[in-house]
Motif scaffolding. Structure first.
Motif, PDB file in Angstrom:
ATOM      1  N   GLN A   1      -2.957  13.040  -9.279  1.00  0.00           N
ATOM      2  CA  GLN A   1      -4.107  12.157  -9.139  1.00  0.00           C
ATOM      3  C   GLN A   1      -5.148  12.760  -8.221  1.00  0.00           C
ATOM      4  O   GLN A   1      -6.304  12.455  -8.319  1.00  0.00           O
ATOM      5  CB  GLN A   1      -3.642  10.816  -8.604  1.00  0.00           C
ATOM      6  N   PHE A   2      -4.690  13.617  -7.316  1.00  0.00           N
ATOM      7  CA  PHE A   2      -5.618  14.198  -6.338  1.00  0.00           C
ATOM      8  C   PHE A   2      -5.401  15.698  -6.189  1.00  0.00           C
ATOM      9  O   PHE A   2      -4.300  16.186  -6.392  1.00  0.00           O
ATOM     10  CB  PHE A   2      -5.438  13.524  -4.975  1.00  0.00           C
TER      11      PHE A   2
ATOM     12  N   LEU B   1      -7.749  12.486  -0.988  1.00  0.00           N
ATOM     13  CA  LEU B   1      -7.374  11.166  -0.484  1.00  0.00           C
ATOM     14  C   LEU B   1      -6.829  11.327   0.937  1.00  0.00           C
ATOM     15  O   LEU B   1      -5.937  12.131   1.163  1.00  0.00           O
ATOM     16  CB  LEU B   1      -6.299  10.529  -1.384  1.00  0.00           C
TER      17      LEU B   1
ATOM     18  N   ILE C   1      -4.919   9.337   3.919  1.00  0.00           N
ATOM     19  CA  ILE C   1      -4.147   8.117   4.171  1.00  0.00           C
ATOM     20  C   ILE C   1      -3.896   8.004   5.661  1.00  0.00           C
ATOM     21  O   ILE C   1      -3.331   8.905   6.280  1.00  0.00           O
ATOM     22  CB  ILE C   1      -2.801   8.145   3.415  1.00  0.00           C
TER      23      ILE C   1
ATOM     24  N   MET D   1     -11.799  10.117  -0.125  1.00  0.00           N
ATOM     25  CA  MET D   1     -11.437   8.709  -0.175  1.00  0.00           C
ATOM     26  C   MET D   1     -10.522   8.416   1.005  1.00  0.00           C
ATOM     27  O   MET D   1      -9.575   9.159   1.252  1.00  0.00           O
ATOM     28  CB  MET D   1     -10.715   8.436  -1.484  1.00  0.00           C
ATOM     29  N   LEU D   2     -10.826   7.358   1.747  1.00  0.00           N
ATOM     30  CA  LEU D   2     -10.040   7.027   2.938  1.00  0.00           C
ATOM     31  C   LEU D   2      -9.360   5.680   2.753  1.00  0.00           C
ATOM     32  O   LEU D   2      -9.997   4.701   2.377  1.00  0.00           O
ATOM     33  CB  LEU D   2     -10.964   6.968   4.161  1.00  0.00           C
ATOM     34  N   VAL D   3      -8.058   5.662   2.985  1.00  0.00           N
ATOM     35  CA  VAL D   3      -7.319   4.405   2.920  1.00  0.00           C
ATOM     36  C   VAL D   3      -6.599   4.218   4.243  1.00  0.00           C
ATOM     37  O   VAL D   3      -5.856   5.094   4.687  1.00  0.00           O
ATOM     38  CB  VAL D   3      -6.300   4.431   1.764  1.00  0.00           C
TER      39      VAL D   3
ATOM     40  N   ILE E   1      -1.996   2.176   5.869  1.00  0.00           N
ATOM     41  CA  ILE E   1      -0.891   2.535   4.972  1.00  0.00           C
ATOM     42  C   ILE E   1      -0.055   3.630   5.627  1.00  0.00           C
ATOM     43  O   ILE E   1      -0.586   4.652   6.062  1.00  0.00           O
ATOM     44  CB  ILE E   1      -1.415   3.079   3.620  1.00  0.00           C
TER      45      ILE E   1
ATOM     46  N   VAL F   1       3.234  12.248  -2.262  1.00  0.00           N
ATOM     47  CA  VAL F   1       3.728  11.432  -1.153  1.00  0.00           C
ATOM     48  C   VAL F   1       4.163  10.056  -1.653  1.00  0.00           C
ATOM     49  O   VAL F   1       3.731   9.600  -2.717  1.00  0.00           O
ATOM     50  CB  VAL F   1       2.647  11.232  -0.060  1.00  0.00           C
TER      51      VAL F   1
ATOM     52  N   ILE G   1       2.123   8.914  -5.030  1.00  0.00           N
ATOM     53  CA  ILE G   1       0.843   9.559  -5.305  1.00  0.00           C
ATOM     54  C   ILE G   1       1.101  11.060  -5.425  1.00  0.00           C
ATOM     55  O   ILE G   1       1.706  11.668  -4.538  1.00  0.00           O
ATOM     56  CB  ILE G   1      -0.169   9.296  -4.168  1.00  0.00           C
TER      57      ILE G   1
ATOM     58  N   LYS H   1     -13.809  -4.569  -1.076  1.00  0.00           N
ATOM     59  CA  LYS H   1     -12.673  -3.706  -1.388  1.00  0.00           C
ATOM     60  C   LYS H   1     -11.389  -4.302  -0.826  1.00  0.00           C
ATOM     61  O   LYS H   1     -10.346  -4.303  -1.476  1.00  0.00           O
ATOM     62  CB  LYS H   1     -12.922  -2.318  -0.797  1.00  0.00           C
TER      63      LYS H   1
ATOM     64  N   PRO I   1      -1.534  -5.106   1.346  1.00  0.00           N
ATOM     65  CA  PRO I   1      -1.751  -4.330   0.120  1.00  0.00           C
ATOM     66  C   PRO I   1      -1.181  -2.914   0.239  1.00  0.00           C
ATOM     67  O   PRO I   1      -1.289  -2.280   1.274  1.00  0.00           O
ATOM     68  CB  PRO I   1      -3.279  -4.280  -0.004  1.00  0.00           C
TER      69      PRO I   1
ATOM     70  N   LEU J   1      -0.701   1.205  -1.162  1.00  0.00           N
ATOM     71  CA  LEU J   1      -1.635   2.310  -1.371  1.00  0.00           C
ATOM     72  C   LEU J   1      -2.330   2.238  -2.729  1.00  0.00           C
ATOM     73  O   LEU J   1      -3.552   2.349  -2.828  1.00  0.00           O
ATOM     74  CB  LEU J   1      -0.865   3.630  -1.227  1.00  0.00           C
ATOM     75  N   LYS J   2      -1.546   2.015  -3.783  1.00  0.00           N
ATOM     76  CA  LYS J   2      -2.155   1.992  -5.122  1.00  0.00           C
ATOM     77  C   LYS J   2      -3.100   0.812  -5.269  1.00  0.00           C
ATOM     78  O   LYS J   2      -4.150   0.924  -5.911  1.00  0.00           O
ATOM     79  CB  LYS J   2      -1.057   1.945  -6.193  1.00  0.00           C
TER      80      LYS J   2
ATOM     81  N   VAL K   1      -4.872  -0.491  -2.974  1.00  0.00           N
ATOM     82  CA  VAL K   1      -6.109  -0.166  -2.261  1.00  0.00           C
ATOM     83  C   VAL K   1      -6.942   0.806  -3.099  1.00  0.00           C
ATOM     84  O   VAL K   1      -8.162   0.668  -3.221  1.00  0.00           O
ATOM     85  CB  VAL K   1      -5.802   0.428  -0.870  1.00  0.00           C
ATOM     86  N   LEU K   2      -6.267   1.786  -3.696  1.00  0.00           N
ATOM     87  CA  LEU K   2      -6.992   2.758  -4.521  1.00  0.00           C
ATOM     88  C   LEU K   2      -7.610   2.073  -5.748  1.00  0.00           C
ATOM     89  O   LEU K   2      -8.739   2.342  -6.124  1.00  0.00           O
ATOM     90  CB  LEU K   2      -6.050   3.876  -4.981  1.00  0.00           C
TER      91      LEU K   2
END
Lengths: 430, 258
Positions: free
Chosen positions: A6-7, A33, A35, A127-129, A132, A147, A154, B71, B187, B189-190, B192-193
């Motif tokens: 995906q990345f 991405l 995380i 992209m920042l999440v 998590i 991971v 992912i 989001k 939530p 990871l997926k 959130v994505l």
């Protein structure tokens, strides 16, 4: 990017190392991405608080121009404490606040700085999440391919472990085992809020100027030391200790730190301040020797604290700049090498080129020097003892200087032989 | 397939609230968040939609800062996020917010159920839900701790002071829920994505047929101050544990707590 992936890259941890790498990869058009375990970048770490600007300059000159810093360091200070007495040496170079930005250093608050840097990475497409936790790596036939976070998997071409000291990613990859107690220190820190004007008065700073202070002798003989950084409207004051020695001494980290805060030479600096943050964290302390033997595995690179990239010379501590350098080296390796199995060796080569590994090797001597237990009690006591005699005028016939120094040596519990040995070790290691 | 609309409010995070020495409250450094109770609202909408096969969507009335909320809201499961963007939201009272939300709900259309929190975590005025229902001319049920859709009705368990009342209301309806109705998960990871890929829709006040002048607050906040609750510093003495517990119980009774 393969069907399954995906990345192009997943970066675990939004600190300077991970963000530097993510920034360059995203800028080059890669799908990245990031995380982050904390609710926001900078939420989980503890740092004294100084970054050397050259590293940001290497990352991207434009970034340096609007970096989220607190004060430019123009006062480099060393403080030696013995009991209630102290010596402070203040090296002041006002030119460090103007002109060539790449030789400057800034104090930073990481909650602010990391968020700023993350914002820059997002601007160029990363992209920042946040919020998590990455629990594990996905590995196939000895290669890292992604991971696992909670129930989600992912996949990525490359995983960058930027998850800090005691890296879970590095452990899962089998690159490091459990921490050895002698390779990490325990750091505690308070951020104490004060008006900018008060800070400038107390530290004799002009606007924007800042000071960085290392404190020796504040750890009651335990291997460790203190630090103090001036931010715009706060002071970062902290201590780092070797955990096993604290246990041996039967002392509490908190108590030693409280004593430092109440020290007659420290208290007036923080008086009337309000503690807005109290934090504790592991600090990599072993320099070159604390680095994992392998900094990569196919599909995985270790950067920043995960790779043990910290230098403590006793008069300054470097970590954030090395983190950024490693992030840059990782990004360059990934962008410059298409064959995934060759990215790891390319990363090491980039680390050599960017002067990161040579710097780590050179600083190894300091670590040996700082291993001398006498540095943390006897020598501070000696320095203070000499000063005390030097400045004492009591109407008695003064003794000659040599005799006074010998007296101070006696009092500090040092022997001449030890001092010769330590001095020899000192010269050799630096 | 109809819509189940979860209304939420983007509020200042009270964890970042600072109290000045003169007891005034400084929110200038406070980050925003979805009102805690409204996380339950979004989760309730997602759960209901999952069972009924309807579409859970979110709706908020907020200033430009509330854009950040979309989001976050969508990572909690809903399919689409609606946002009425206006600076007026900063000073809106319950009546003004309800006016805007009702107009937006009307515009979104095809709704079966509107879910609101019993109150927002900042003001807890408990006005928006009932006011929306009044404006839309549909039933409203408050203090919900359980709800169920069956046919053309929603069956709601209401938590009262000394009991549970079960009521049924004709759909479409507004249900105001209490936080005990569910436990919203964090939530993954997926999720959130995926949230980044979900559609969002922004409305301006004018698009809803309203004017800024319609949204003047009828209540004006004159002062916002902290108060100090001093600790009582009572030390309970007693030889045995039994003595101490009895002293504690006595003390709590005296305070009228139990």
């Amino acid at each position: 990017m393969g069907e399954e992936n995906q990345f192009d890259a997943v970066v675990v941890g939004a600190g300077p190392a991970g963000l530097a790498c993510a920034y360059l990869l995203a800028k080059a058009g890669k799908a990245v991405l990031i995380i982050e375990r904390g609710d926001a970048p900078g939420a989980k770490n503890v740092t004294g608080g100084r970054i050397y600007a050259y590293a940001l300059n290497l990352l991207d000159q434009e970034l340096l121009e609007d970096a989220a810093w607190e004060r430019k360091v123009s006062h480099e200070e060393i403080m030696i404490i013995d009991g209630k007495r102290s010596i402070t040496i203040d090296y002041h170079d006002p030119s460090l606040t103007e002109g060539d930005q790449s030789i400057q250093s800034y104090t930073v608050l990481r909650a602010v700085f990391d968020q700023w840097m993350a914002g820059k990475a997002e601007e160029v497409g990363a992209m920042l999440v946040c919020g998590i936790r990455v629990d594990d790596l996905i590995q196939r036939e000895g290669r890292v391919v992604g991971v696992i976070a909670g129930e989600d998997e992912i996949y990525a071409e490359m995983v960058i472990a930027a998850d800090g000291v005691n890296s879970i990613m590095a452990q899962k990859a089998g690159l490091i085992s459990d921490l050895k107690k002698e390779t990490v220190g325990v750091g505690v820190k308070e951020v104490i809020e004060l008006p900018a004007k008060t800070i400038e008065e107390r530290f004799k700073l002009s606007q924007n100027e800042g000071s960085a202070r290392m404190i020796l002798g504040c750890t009651q003989g335990i291997h460790g030391g203190g630090f103090l950084y001036t931010n715009r409207e706060s002071i970062s004051l902290g201590c780092v200790f070797m955990p096993q020695e604290i246990v041996q001494h039967g002392q509490q980290v908190h108590d030693i730190f409280q004593e430092l805060k109440m020290h007659p030479a420290i208290y007036p600096l923080i008086q009337d301040g309000k503690t807005v943050e109290y934090s504790a964290h592991l600090v990599s302390e072993a320099g070159l020797r604390g680095m994992p033997a392998q900094l990569y595995k196919e599909g995985l690179l270790l950067v920043g604290d995960s790779a043990g990239l910290v230098i403590n010379t006793g008069y300054s501590i470097r970590g954030m700049d090395l983190a950024i350098l490693s992030g840059i080296a990782a990004a360059r390796a990934i962008l410059g090498e298409n064959d995934r199995s060759k990215i790891g060796p390319a990363y090491l080569a980039e680390m050599e080129k960017i002067c990161l590994l040579p710097t780590m090797r050179l600083s190894d001597g300091y670590t040996q020097l700082l291993d001398i237990p006498r540095i943390y009690s006897n020598y501070p006591q000696l320095a203070i003892g000499v000063m005390q005699r030097l400045y004492k005028v009591d109407g008695q016939i003064p003794q000659n200087l040599k005799k006074q120094v010998m007296e101070a040596i006696d009092e500090s519990g040092l022997t001449l032989w030890q001092m010769i040995k330590d001095g020899f070790k000192g010269v050799r290691s630096i | 397939m109809s819509r189940i609309i979860a209304c939420y409010k983007w509020v200042a995070d009270e964890a970042d609230m600072k109290i000045n020495p003169d007891m005034s409250v400084d929110l200038s450094k406070a980050k925003g968040k979805i009102s805690d109770y409204d996380r339950n609202v979004i989760e309730a909408a997602v759960q209901m939609a999952k069972i009924s096969g309807d579409l859970a969507v979110t709706l908020t009335f907020g200033s430009p800062k509330a854009k950040l909320s979309l989001k976050d809201a969508l990572s909690r499961g809903p399919a689409e996020g609606f946002w009425v963007n206006s600076e007026m939201a900063e000073q809106a009272d319950g009546a003004a917010s309800a006016k805007v939300l009702a107009a937006a709900i009307d515009k979104i259309g095809d709704y079966k159920l509107i879910i609101c929190g019993e109150g927002a975590s900042d003001t807890f005025a408990r006005q928006v839900g009932p006011s929306i229902a009044a404006r839309l001319g549909i039933p409203c049920v408050s203090s919900a701790i359980k709800m169920e859709l069956s046919g053309n009705e929603v069956k709601v368990s209401r938590k009262l002071e000394d009991g549970i009342e079960i009521v049924a209301a004709q759909l479409p309806a507004v249900v105001c829920i209490l936080p005990e109705i569910n436990r919203p998960p964090i939530p993954g990871l997926k999720a959130v994505l995926d949230a980044g890929k979900k559609p969002t829709r922004e409305y301006k006040i004018e698009e809803l047929g309203l004017l800024d002048s319609d949204l003047g607050a009828r209540n004006e906040t004159i002062e916002f101050k902290a108060y100090v609750m001093n600790r009582k510093n009572i030390v309970l003495d007693g030889e045995t544990a039994v003595d101490k517990v009895q002293a504690l119980v006595g003390s709590l009774k005296k305070e009228g707590i139990i």
